[in-house]
Design a protein around this motif. Structure first.
Motif, mmCIF file in Angstrom:
data_model
loop_
_atom_site.group_PDB
_atom_site.id
_atom_site.type_symbol
_atom_site.label_atom_id
_atom_site.label_comp_id
_atom_site.label_asym_id
_atom_site.label_seq_id
_atom_site.Cartn_x
_atom_site.Cartn_y
_atom_site.Cartn_z
ATOM 1 N N VAL A 124 38.138 41.979 44.711
ATOM 2 C CA VAL A 124 37.054 42.614 43.962
ATOM 3 C C VAL A 124 37.574 43.614 42.931
ATOM 4 O O VAL A 124 36.841 44.006 42.028
ATOM 5 C CB VAL A 124 36.037 43.302 44.906
ATOM 6 C CG1 VAL A 124 35.303 42.265 45.737
ATOM 7 C CG2 VAL A 124 36.718 44.315 45.798
ATOM 8 N N MET A 125 38.826 44.002 43.056
ATOM 9 C CA MET A 125 39.409 44.920 42.081
ATOM 10 C C MET A 125 40.921 44.866 42.189
ATOM 11 O O MET A 125 41.477 44.846 43.287
ATOM 12 C CB MET A 125 38.946 46.364 42.331
ATOM 13 C CG MET A 125 39.425 47.334 41.284
ATOM 14 S SD MET A 125 38.915 49.019 41.610
ATOM 15 C CE MET A 125 40.334 49.615 42.475
ATOM 16 N N LEU A 147 36.568 41.941 52.807
ATOM 17 C CA LEU A 147 36.875 41.238 54.054
ATOM 18 C C LEU A 147 35.885 40.107 54.347
ATOM 19 O O LEU A 147 36.275 39.065 54.874
ATOM 20 C CB LEU A 147 36.914 42.216 55.220
ATOM 21 C CG LEU A 147 38.076 43.211 55.218
ATOM 22 C CD1 LEU A 147 37.954 44.171 56.385
ATOM 23 C CD2 LEU A 147 39.404 42.488 55.247
ATOM 24 N N ALA A 148 34.621 40.305 54.014
ATOM 25 C CA ALA A 148 33.604 39.296 54.346
ATOM 26 C C ALA A 148 33.852 37.979 53.617
ATOM 27 O O ALA A 148 33.664 36.902 54.176
ATOM 28 C CB ALA A 148 32.212 39.825 54.003
#
Length: 84
Positions: free
Chosen positions: A31-32, A25-26
């Motif tokens: 990421v995967m 979210l940031a």
């Protein structure tokens, strides 16, 4: 399988393919990602109902019984334990 007397199927196979993407979210970056699948067979109730199929009504009952949710959960757990 076909019933030899009526030539109607007595069971069928159903497949579920799932793709998932874990987004941070940031940064809004992926990421995967992954994919999994499951195949199950089910009996057709009432072999004389040629046009009534169980697949659409069986979907909610079949999906939780497949290994797909477990596969996704295991892969996510591994990701968080490894940290990468």
């Amino acid at each position: 399988m076909l019933d030899p007397k009526t030539a109607l199927p007595s069971s069928e196979n159903y497949g579920i393919d799932a793709q998932y993407n874990l987004i941070e979210l940031a940064t809004n970056k992926s990421v995967m990602t992954g994919a999994t699948f499951a195949r199950v067979s089910y009996d057709i109730p009432g072999q004389l109902q040629r046009f009534a199929r169980a697949a659409p009504s069986a979907t909610p009952r079949i999906a939780p019984r497949t290994r797909s949710p477990e596969n996704i959960q295991t892969r996510l757990a591994s990701f968080f334990v490894a940290g990468t």
